[in-house]
Design a protein around this motif. Structure first.
Motif, PDB file in Angstrom:
ATOM      1  N   ASN A   1      70.339   8.789  60.856  1.00 45.40           N
ATOM      2  CA  ASN A   1      71.679   8.998  61.390  1.00 45.40           C
ATOM      3  C   ASN A   1      72.610   9.334  60.241  1.00 45.40           C
ATOM      4  N   THR A   2      73.292  10.460  60.341  1.00 51.42           N
ATOM      5  CA  THR A   2      74.214  10.900  59.306  1.00 51.42           C
ATOM      6  C   THR A   2      75.507  11.315  59.971  1.00 51.42           C
ATOM      7  N   ASN A   3      76.618  10.829  59.443  1.00 51.99           N
ATOM      8  CA  ASN A   3      77.937  11.230  59.920  1.00 51.99           C
ATOM      9  C   ASN A   3      78.506  12.247  58.944  1.00 51.99           C
ATOM     10  N   TYR A   4      79.097  13.312  59.483  1.00 51.34           N
ATOM     11  CA  TYR A   4      79.651  14.380  58.671  1.00 51.34           C
ATOM     12  C   TYR A   4      81.159  14.427  58.842  1.00 51.34           C
ATOM     13  N   ASP A   5      81.853  14.675  57.734  1.00 48.38           N
ATOM     14  CA  ASP A   5      83.289  14.904  57.758  1.00 48.38           C
ATOM     15  C   ASP A   5      83.522  16.186  56.980  1.00 48.38           C
ATOM     16  N   VAL A   6      84.263  17.113  57.561  1.00 51.53           N
ATOM     17  CA  VAL A   6      84.508  18.389  56.888  1.00 51.53           C
ATOM     18  C   VAL A   6      86.013  18.582  56.716  1.00 51.53           C
ATOM     19  N   ASP A   7      86.413  18.975  55.510  1.00 48.90           N
ATOM     20  CA  ASP A   7      87.798  19.304  55.208  1.00 48.90           C
ATOM     21  C   ASP A   7      87.844  20.768  54.798  1.00 48.90           C
ATOM     22  N   VAL A   8      88.727  21.526  55.438  1.00 46.72           N
ATOM     23  CA  VAL A   8      88.866  22.951  55.140  1.00 46.72           C
ATOM     24  C   VAL A   8      90.290  23.186  54.678  1.00 46.72           C
ATOM     25  N   LEU A   9      90.433  23.792  53.505  1.00 45.99           N
ATOM     26  CA  LEU A   9      91.745  24.048  52.923  1.00 45.99           C
ATOM     27  C   LEU A   9      91.801  25.487  52.449  1.00 45.99           C
ATOM     28  N   GLU A  10      92.828  26.214  52.890  1.00 42.31           N
ATOM     29  CA  GLU A  10      93.026  27.588  52.440  1.00 42.31           C
ATOM     30  C   GLU A  10      94.308  27.620  51.630  1.00 42.31           C
ATOM     31  N   SER A  11      94.224  28.125  50.399  1.00 44.86           N
ATOM     32  CA  SER A  11      95.391  28.201  49.536  1.00 44.86           C
ATOM     33  C   SER A  11      95.321  29.470  48.696  1.00 44.86           C
ATOM     34  N   MET A  12      96.277  30.336  48.893  1.00 47.33           N
ATOM     35  CA  MET A  12      96.409  31.574  48.116  1.00 47.33           C
ATOM     36  C   MET A  12      95.133  32.404  48.122  1.00 47.33           C
ATOM     37  N   GLY A  13      94.501  32.522  49.273  1.00 44.05           N
ATOM     38  CA  GLY A  13      93.315  33.353  49.418  1.00 44.05           C
ATOM     39  C   GLY A  13      92.016  32.696  49.006  1.00 44.05           C
ATOM     40  N   ILE A  14      92.062  31.429  48.616  1.00 46.93           N
ATOM     41  CA  ILE A  14      90.850  30.696  48.252  1.00 46.93           C
ATOM     42  C   ILE A  14      90.592  29.631  49.317  1.00 46.93           C
ATOM     43  N   CYS A  15      89.419  29.666  49.891  1.00 41.98           N
ATOM     44  CA  CYS A  15      89.029  28.701  50.917  1.00 41.98           C
ATOM     45  C   CYS A  15      88.140  27.650  50.267  1.00 41.98           C
ATOM     46  N   THR A  16      88.480  26.386  50.479  1.00 39.09           N
ATOM     47  CA  THR A  16      87.688  25.285  49.957  1.00 39.09           C
ATOM     48  C   THR A  16      87.181  24.467  51.135  1.00 39.09           C
ATOM     49  N   VAL A  17      85.877  24.342  51.242  1.00 33.70           N
ATOM     50  CA  VAL A  17      85.239  23.567  52.305  1.00 33.70           C
ATOM     51  C   VAL A  17      84.529  22.393  51.643  1.00 33.70           C
ATOM     52  N   THR A  18      84.911  21.178  52.018  1.00 35.05           N
ATOM     53  CA  THR A  18      84.297  19.977  51.478  1.00 35.05           C
ATOM     54  C   THR A  18      83.605  19.226  52.608  1.00 35.05           C
ATOM     55  N   ILE A  19      82.317  19.013  52.464  1.00 35.72           N
ATOM     56  CA  ILE A  19      81.529  18.285  53.458  1.00 35.72           C
ATOM     57  C   ILE A  19      81.148  16.941  52.845  1.00 35.72           C
ATOM     58  N   THR A  20      81.501  15.873  53.530  1.00 33.04           N
ATOM     59  CA  THR A  20      81.131  14.531  53.105  1.00 33.04           C
ATOM     60  C   THR A  20      80.185  13.971  54.150  1.00 33.04           C
ATOM     61  N   GLU A  21      79.006  13.559  53.723  1.00 33.64           N
ATOM     62  CA  GLU A  21      78.044  12.993  54.657  1.00 33.64           C
ATOM     63  C   GLU A  21      77.793  11.537  54.304  1.00 33.64           C
ATOM     64  N   GLN A  22      77.897  10.692  55.318  1.00 35.59           N
ATOM     65  CA  GLN A  22      77.644   9.256  55.182  1.00 35.59           C
ATOM     66  C   GLN A  22      76.294   8.986  55.824  1.00 35.59           C
ATOM     67  N   ASN A  23      75.320   8.597  55.012  1.00 37.69           N
ATOM     68  CA  ASN A  23      73.970   8.357  55.505  1.00 37.69           C
ATOM     69  C   ASN A  23      73.831   6.946  56.057  1.00 37.69           C
ATOM     70  N   SER A  24      72.806   6.738  56.850  1.00 33.31           N
ATOM     71  CA  SER A  24      72.582   5.434  57.478  1.00 33.31           C
ATOM     72  C   SER A  24      72.264   4.348  56.459  1.00 33.31           C
ATOM     73  N   ASP A  25      71.804   4.733  55.269  1.00 30.69           N
ATOM     74  CA  ASP A  25      71.512   3.732  54.248  1.00 30.69           C
ATOM     75  C   ASP A  25      72.723   3.380  53.391  1.00 30.69           C
ATOM     76  N   GLY A  26      73.901   3.922  53.745  1.00 32.96           N
ATOM     77  CA  GLY A  26      75.139   3.581  53.056  1.00 32.96           C
ATOM     78  C   GLY A  26      75.522   4.524  51.937  1.00 32.96           C
ATOM     79  N   THR A  27      74.669   5.480  51.611  1.00 28.20           N
ATOM     80  CA  THR A  27      75.008   6.425  50.552  1.00 28.20           C
ATOM     81  C   THR A  27      75.917   7.530  51.075  1.00 28.20           C
TER      82      THR A  27
END
Length: 78
Positions: free
Chosen positions: A21-47
């Motif tokens: 089981n993995t939970n995903y959180d995605v943050d998308v930020l667009e600034s001055m023509g640069i897109c930054t996508v950050t994916i954070t995954e929380q695994n079932s073992d706590g990592t």
């Protein structure tokens, strides 16, 4: 035939029981023509793992669409 269906049912249940089981959180930020996508995954073992992707984009909507596509590709990669 009944035994075959029972064996397949237990195999399918075992697949779901041992799936990670993995939970995903995605943050998308667009600034001055640069897109930054950050994916954070929380695994079932706590990592927690964090992945960041940056690329050029023309609009904020393109950035949002690409962010969702990147998340789906990341999930399918696992």
């Amino acid at each position: 035939m009944k035994n075959l269906f029972l064996a397949l049912a237990f195999m399918l249940m075992g697949t779901f029981a041992f799936a990670e089981n993995t939970n995903y959180d995605v943050d998308v930020l667009e600034s001055m023509g640069i897109c930054t996508v950050t994916i954070t995954e929380q695994n079932s073992d706590g990592t927690t793992n964090t992945y960041t992707y940056q690329f050029e984009t023309s609009t904020a909507q393109d950035c949002q669409n690409a962010g969702q596509a990147i998340l789906q590709a990341h999930i399918n990669k696992r």
